[in-house]
Scaffold this motif. Sequence first.
Motif, PDB file in Angstrom:
ATOM      1  N   LEU A   1       0.843  -1.199   0.000  1.00 22.68           N
ATOM      2  CA  LEU A   1       0.000   0.000   0.000  1.00 22.68           C
ATOM      3  C   LEU A   1       0.882   1.255   0.000  1.00 22.68           C
ATOM      4  O   LEU A   1       0.616   2.205  -0.742  1.00 22.68           O
ATOM      5  CB  LEU A   1      -0.937  -0.014   1.205  1.00 22.68           C
ATOM      6  CG  LEU A   1      -1.936   1.138   1.312  1.00 22.68           C
ATOM      7  CD1 LEU A   1      -2.834   1.212   0.086  1.00 22.68           C
ATOM      8  CD2 LEU A   1      -2.777   0.972   2.576  1.00 22.68           C
TER       9      LEU A   1
ATOM     10  N   ALA B   1       1.018   3.950  -2.982  1.00 24.27           N
ATOM     11  CA  ALA B   1       0.737   5.360  -2.687  1.00 24.27           C
ATOM     12  C   ALA B   1       1.858   6.249  -3.229  1.00 24.27           C
ATOM     13  O   ALA B   1       1.596   7.300  -3.822  1.00 24.27           O
ATOM     14  CB  ALA B   1       0.564   5.555  -1.188  1.00 24.27           C
TER      15      ALA B   1
ATOM     16  N   THR C   1      -8.439   2.394  -2.163  1.00 24.69           N
ATOM     17  CA  THR C   1      -8.505   3.530  -1.239  1.00 24.69           C
ATOM     18  C   THR C   1      -9.933   4.053  -1.091  1.00 24.69           C
ATOM     19  O   THR C   1     -10.303   4.512  -0.005  1.00 24.69           O
ATOM     20  CB  THR C   1      -7.546   4.665  -1.658  1.00 24.69           C
ATOM     21  OG1 THR C   1      -7.821   5.053  -3.002  1.00 24.69           O
ATOM     22  CG2 THR C   1      -6.095   4.232  -1.533  1.00 24.69           C
TER      23      THR C   1
ATOM     24  N   ARG D   1     -11.794   4.459   2.484  1.00 29.00           N
ATOM     25  CA  ARG D   1     -12.501   5.682   2.883  1.00 29.00           C
ATOM     26  C   ARG D   1     -13.940   5.383   3.290  1.00 29.00           C
ATOM     27  O   ARG D   1     -14.428   5.920   4.288  1.00 29.00           O
ATOM     28  CB  ARG D   1     -12.486   6.699   1.745  1.00 29.00           C
ATOM     29  CG  ARG D   1     -11.203   7.440   1.605  1.00 29.00           C
ATOM     30  CD  ARG D   1     -11.314   8.582   0.595  1.00 29.00           C
ATOM     31  NE  ARG D   1      -9.993   9.024   0.246  1.00 29.00           N
ATOM     32  CZ  ARG D   1      -9.322   8.640  -0.834  1.00 29.00           C
ATOM     33  NH1 ARG D   1      -9.863   7.826  -1.704  1.00 29.00           N
ATOM     34  NH2 ARG D   1      -8.108   9.091  -1.068  1.00 29.00           N
TER      35      ARG D   1
END
Length: 99
Positions: free
Chosen positions: A14, A18, A87, A91
């Motif tokens: 991750l 990112a 993502t 969220r």
Amino acid sequence: MEGFDDIIHQPLRLRIMAALHAARKFEPLEFARLKRLTGATDGNLGSHLNALEGAGYLAITKDFVGKRPRTRAAITTSGERAFRGHTDCLRDLIDEARE
């Protein structure tokens, strides 16, 4: 929404995704820079880059600068899509927990 991605969900992957997503409009990130950004060891980073490359989420290029080898990574279109989907799900999960 794409849903959680088991390949990206691993914490180091991750972080890699990112970093690559943030740099997507610039040059591919060099191995040493990714290592600094993620705090990974050489072997651990290499292993996770191979897994992400195998999934089609990033492209690895290897060349030489003078006599020194250089490895760089860049996120692919499918990698961007998978990262955004993952993502978005994170969220949504956080938003639901706050309600």
